[in-house]
Scaffold this motif. Sequence first.
Motif, short mmCIF file in Angstrom:
data_model
loop_
_atom_site.label_atom_id
_atom_site.label_comp_id
_atom_site.label_asym_id
_atom_site.label_seq_id
_atom_site.Cartn_x
_atom_site.Cartn_y
_atom_site.Cartn_z
N TRP A 118 0.85 -1.19 0.00
CA TRP A 118 0.00 0.00 0.00
C TRP A 118 0.89 1.25 0.00
O TRP A 118 2.11 1.16 0.11
N GLY A 119 0.26 2.39 -0.12
CA GLY A 119 0.98 3.65 -0.07
C GLY A 119 0.42 4.55 1.01
O GLY A 119 -0.80 4.68 1.15
N ASP A 120 1.31 5.13 1.81
CA ASP A 120 0.92 6.13 2.81
C ASP A 120 1.34 7.50 2.30
O ASP A 120 2.46 7.67 1.79
N TYR A 121 0.46 8.47 2.43
CA TYR A 121 0.76 9.84 2.02
C TYR A 121 0.90 10.72 3.26
O TYR A 121 0.02 10.74 4.11
N GLN A 122 2.02 11.42 3.34
CA GLN A 122 2.30 12.31 4.46
C GLN A 122 2.56 13.73 3.94
O GLN A 122 3.13 13.91 2.86
N GLN A 123 2.14 14.71 4.72
CA GLN A 123 2.40 16.09 4.34
C GLN A 123 3.81 16.48 4.76
O GLN A 123 4.23 16.23 5.89
N THR A 124 4.54 17.07 3.83
CA THR A 124 5.90 17.49 4.11
C THR A 124 6.25 18.68 3.22
O THR A 124 5.43 19.11 2.40
N GLU A 125 7.45 19.21 3.40
CA GLU A 125 7.92 20.32 2.57
C GLU A 125 9.15 19.91 1.80
O GLU A 125 10.02 19.20 2.32
N VAL A 126 9.19 20.32 0.54
CA VAL A 126 10.35 20.07 -0.31
C VAL A 126 10.79 21.41 -0.91
O VAL A 126 10.06 22.40 -0.85
N THR A 127 11.97 21.42 -1.47
CA THR A 127 12.48 22.64 -2.08
C THR A 127 11.99 22.75 -3.51
O THR A 127 12.18 21.84 -4.32
N GLY A 128 11.32 23.85 -3.83
CA GLY A 128 10.80 24.06 -5.16
C GLY A 128 11.87 24.51 -6.14
O GLY A 128 13.04 24.70 -5.78
N GLU A 129 11.47 24.68 -7.40
CA GLU A 129 12.42 25.08 -8.44
C GLU A 129 13.02 26.45 -8.17
O GLU A 129 14.13 26.75 -8.62
N ASP A 130 12.28 27.28 -7.43
CA ASP A 130 12.78 28.63 -7.13
C ASP A 130 13.57 28.66 -5.82
O ASP A 130 13.96 29.73 -5.35
N GLY A 131 13.80 27.48 -5.23
CA GLY A 131 14.56 27.42 -3.99
C GLY A 131 13.74 27.63 -2.74
O GLY A 131 14.28 27.53 -1.63
N LYS A 132 12.45 27.88 -2.89
CA LYS A 132 11.59 28.11 -1.74
C LYS A 132 10.89 26.80 -1.34
O LYS A 132 10.67 25.93 -2.17
N PRO A 133 10.54 26.67 -0.05
CA PRO A 133 9.86 25.45 0.40
C PRO A 133 8.45 25.34 -0.19
O PRO A 133 7.73 26.33 -0.30
N VAL A 134 8.09 24.13 -0.58
CA VAL A 134 6.78 23.85 -1.16
C VAL A 134 6.15 22.69 -0.39
O VAL A 134 6.79 21.66 -0.17
N SER A 135 4.90 22.86 0.03
CA SER A 135 4.19 21.80 0.75
C SER A 135 3.61 20.80 -0.23
O SER A 135 3.01 21.18 -1.24
#
Length: 222
Positions: A118-135
């Motif tokens: 199965w797959g679990d989905y969790q909310q997190t932040e990653v770095t976007g193409e502009d260098g800013k955090p993206v949820s």
Amino acid sequence: MFSPADSLEVRARLVEALKLDLVGPWAGHALAEERLPVWVRPSNWYLTGFLIPSGSPPDRSADADEDDDVGIVPDSAGLAEESTEERKAAKKGRFPSSMGLSFLVSAETRKLEVRVRWGDYQQTEVTGEDGKPVSVWQRNPREKTVIAALGRAGADPVVRDVPDSGGLQLSLVERQITAEELRNRIPPGTRSVSVFVVNRRAPVKKEPDLAYAFQAEVEVHT
């Protein structure tokens, strides 16, 4: 040189595209660790294939959009048309909390190896193409194996926890086949077995998708 695909290959590609669109990625797929935009719930992104907690309240057990009127039908409509209330009743449905399969095993079979994916989905932040955090909603692919012993035909269902799943369980029902009309069609001692995976996780009120089990699969080996 380009070689045109035959009908079987085209069909396989269509099935894969539909599965990916309706259910989501599976084990080994390139999108197995996909990221979805945080502004849309995974249960809205995908239409089926997920299991909600069995203890979910009624208002969290169905599609929130199912009561929307696609088009108002007059109550006085003729026989060829349905009233609005009839249409609502026809499309009313609940999300499943379990899934499984039934099959036959020989008298010599003493155990089953059940693989649950199965797959679990969790909310997190990653770095976007502009260098800013993206949820985002980050998918975490999961797979666990449970060994289930047989030999309890007619007894109560056997319940086993899926290890490190946070509340998923396997329910196994074993029955002896005694139908007289099948005596000469199947080997003596053949049993029917039903294996189900059930989501017993505690519901999450604010973000219910955190407790859902997405893209659920059950694979059984003897």
